[in-house]
Enzyme design. Structure first.
Site, PDB file in Angstrom:
ATOM      1  N   GLY A 195       1.250  -1.341   0.046  1.00 20.42           N
ATOM      2  CA  GLY A 195       0.505   0.102  -0.073  1.00 20.42           C
ATOM      3  C   GLY A 195       1.488   1.048   0.059  1.00 20.42           C
ATOM      4  N   LYS A 247     -12.345   5.288  16.604  1.00 18.14           N
ATOM      5  CA  LYS A 247     -11.592   6.695  16.204  1.00 18.14           C
ATOM      6  C   LYS A 247     -11.973   7.526  15.592  1.00 18.14           C
ATOM      7  CE  LYS A 247      -7.979   7.239  14.726  1.00 18.14           C
ATOM      8  NZ  LYS A 247      -7.863   7.646  13.265  1.00 18.14           N
ATOM      9  N   ASP A 306      -4.759   7.176  20.076  1.00 22.98           N
ATOM     10  CA  ASP A 306      -5.450   7.959  18.750  1.00 22.98           C
ATOM     11  C   ASP A 306      -6.369   9.002  18.172  1.00 22.98           C
ATOM     12  OD1 ASP A 306      -5.079   7.653  16.026  1.00 22.98           O
ATOM     13  OD2 ASP A 306      -5.787   6.118  16.478  1.00 22.98           O
ATOM     14  N   VAL A 358      -8.512   7.150   0.827  1.00 23.37           N
ATOM     15  CA  VAL A 358      -9.426   6.663   1.517  1.00 23.37           C
ATOM     16  C   VAL A 358      -9.978   7.066   2.953  1.00 23.37           C
ATOM     17  CG1 VAL A 358     -10.556   4.331   2.771  1.00 23.37           C
ATOM     18  CG2 VAL A 358      -9.919   4.434   0.915  1.00 23.37           C
TER      19      VAL A 358
END
Length: 333
Positions: free
Chosen positions: A8, A188, A241, A276
């Site tokens: 990726g 989150k 996070d 995304v």
């Protein structure tokens, strides 16, 4: 030399490739498209997703899964909803001992499975780990100080991963709580959309602080049902996070929520993005899990109504504000 390949070539995958190479590994960065691989190799960077950042010398991009799958450690940095497809394509090239490290944060929309469960279905013989924390890609790529959670049930394998990719400015903290490391990162994303709505709608900092606090309660409720430890959810991959993503316009989820709060249309926002926004797809899966386990997750439900239920932002906010008053001890974590 350890072979640490990255699957990726978005912003986060590129940042991880830069970091893994700095740590002294042999690194390949895989992208689906050959022209993208060629561009990365020619410009020694990834201007499409991470402009004005140079690759560490020696990082090479490829579009060949056979080459990318040949590794000691694979960092899987594709979007959560594409993990099943990409991993299935990779499987013929995987050695049984190749360690798969999930770097995506989300829950599979159709099945409601965590990424570790998807990995176990597709590649059941491979060791797995989870990398999750308050980690903006650009800051990692620039070598700014970053801490993250590395979750692996096999401590020896986990320590090997930490040794392979850890740096003074990129600090993985090891845990065996694979479930907890995933729940915080997935939820989150949805909470960050909610906080973005608050920002875009100019509802104030008090409201954002309340959403973060009550959002943590939702994370802890879901985590408890799925078998996560509270200490993990209050750590880097949970609270850490949440604080980062719910406070910064640099978060894709926060910025999407801010656009919704300003009155923009979801479809038009997504059309303008090349990366995304995970929370858009994870929201419905989280709500189905909440219904399955009879868990109160009103913030996540409100976001899902906005994203997938056709409910106006103003109406979703009104529904949240109309909820009954509660004793904090009973409404707590």
């Amino acid at each position: 030399m350890t072979k640490v390949n990255v699957i990726g070539a978005g912003a986060f995958g590129t940042a991880l490739a830069i970091t893994a190479k700095k740590a002294g590994n042999d690194v390949l960065l895989w992208t689906r498209h050959r022209d993208h691989a060629d561009a990365i190799n020619s410009e020694k960077g990834n201007s499409k997703y991470l402009d004005n950042v140079s690759l560490t010398p020696g990082v090479e991009a490829t579009s060949e899964l056979a080459r990318a799958g040949n590794a000691n450690i694979l960092l899987l940095a594709v979007p959560a909803q594409h993990v099943r497809e990409i991993l299935a394509q990779l499987k013929p090239w995987l050695a049984p001992e190749t360690v798969l490290v999930m770097c995506a944060k989300g829950i599979e929309q159709d099945s409601g499975l965590l990424m570790s469960e998807v990995m176990a279905e597709i590649a059941p013989t491979n060791p797995i780990a989870i990398l999750s924390g308050p980690n903006f890609a650009r800051e990692i790529a620039l070598g700014l100080p970053t801490a993250t959670t590395l979750a692996c049930r096999d401590r020896e394998i986990g320590e090997d991963i930490v040794k392979a990719i850890g740096l003074p400015a990129f600090r993985p903290y090891l845990t065996d709580d694979v479930i907890g490391a995933q729940v915080g990162g997935a939820v989150k994303n949805v909470l960050a959309i909610a906080c973005g709505v608050v920002s875009g709608g100019k509802l104030g900092e008090n409201a954002r602080a309340a959403l973060i606090t009550r959002g943590m309660a939702e994370i802890l409720r879901l985590g408890e049902k799925l078998g996560a430890r509270a200490e993990t959810l209050m750590g880097l991959s949970g609270l850490g996070d949440v604080v980062l993503s719910c406070s910064s316009p640099a978060s894709r989820n926060f910025s999407l929520g801010a656009a919704l709060g300003q009155g923009d249309i979801l479809g038009e926002i997504l059309q303008q993005r090349i990366a995304v926004t995970e929370g858009v797809y994870t929201a419905s899966a989280i709500c189905r899990l909440a219904e399955k386990f009879n868990i109160e997750m009103p913030i996540c439900f409100a976001v899902n109504e906005i994203l997938n239920g056709g409910v106006a932002v103003s109406n979703a906010v009104e529904e949240l504000l109309a909820r009954p008053f509660r004793d904090e001890r009973l409404a707590g974590f």
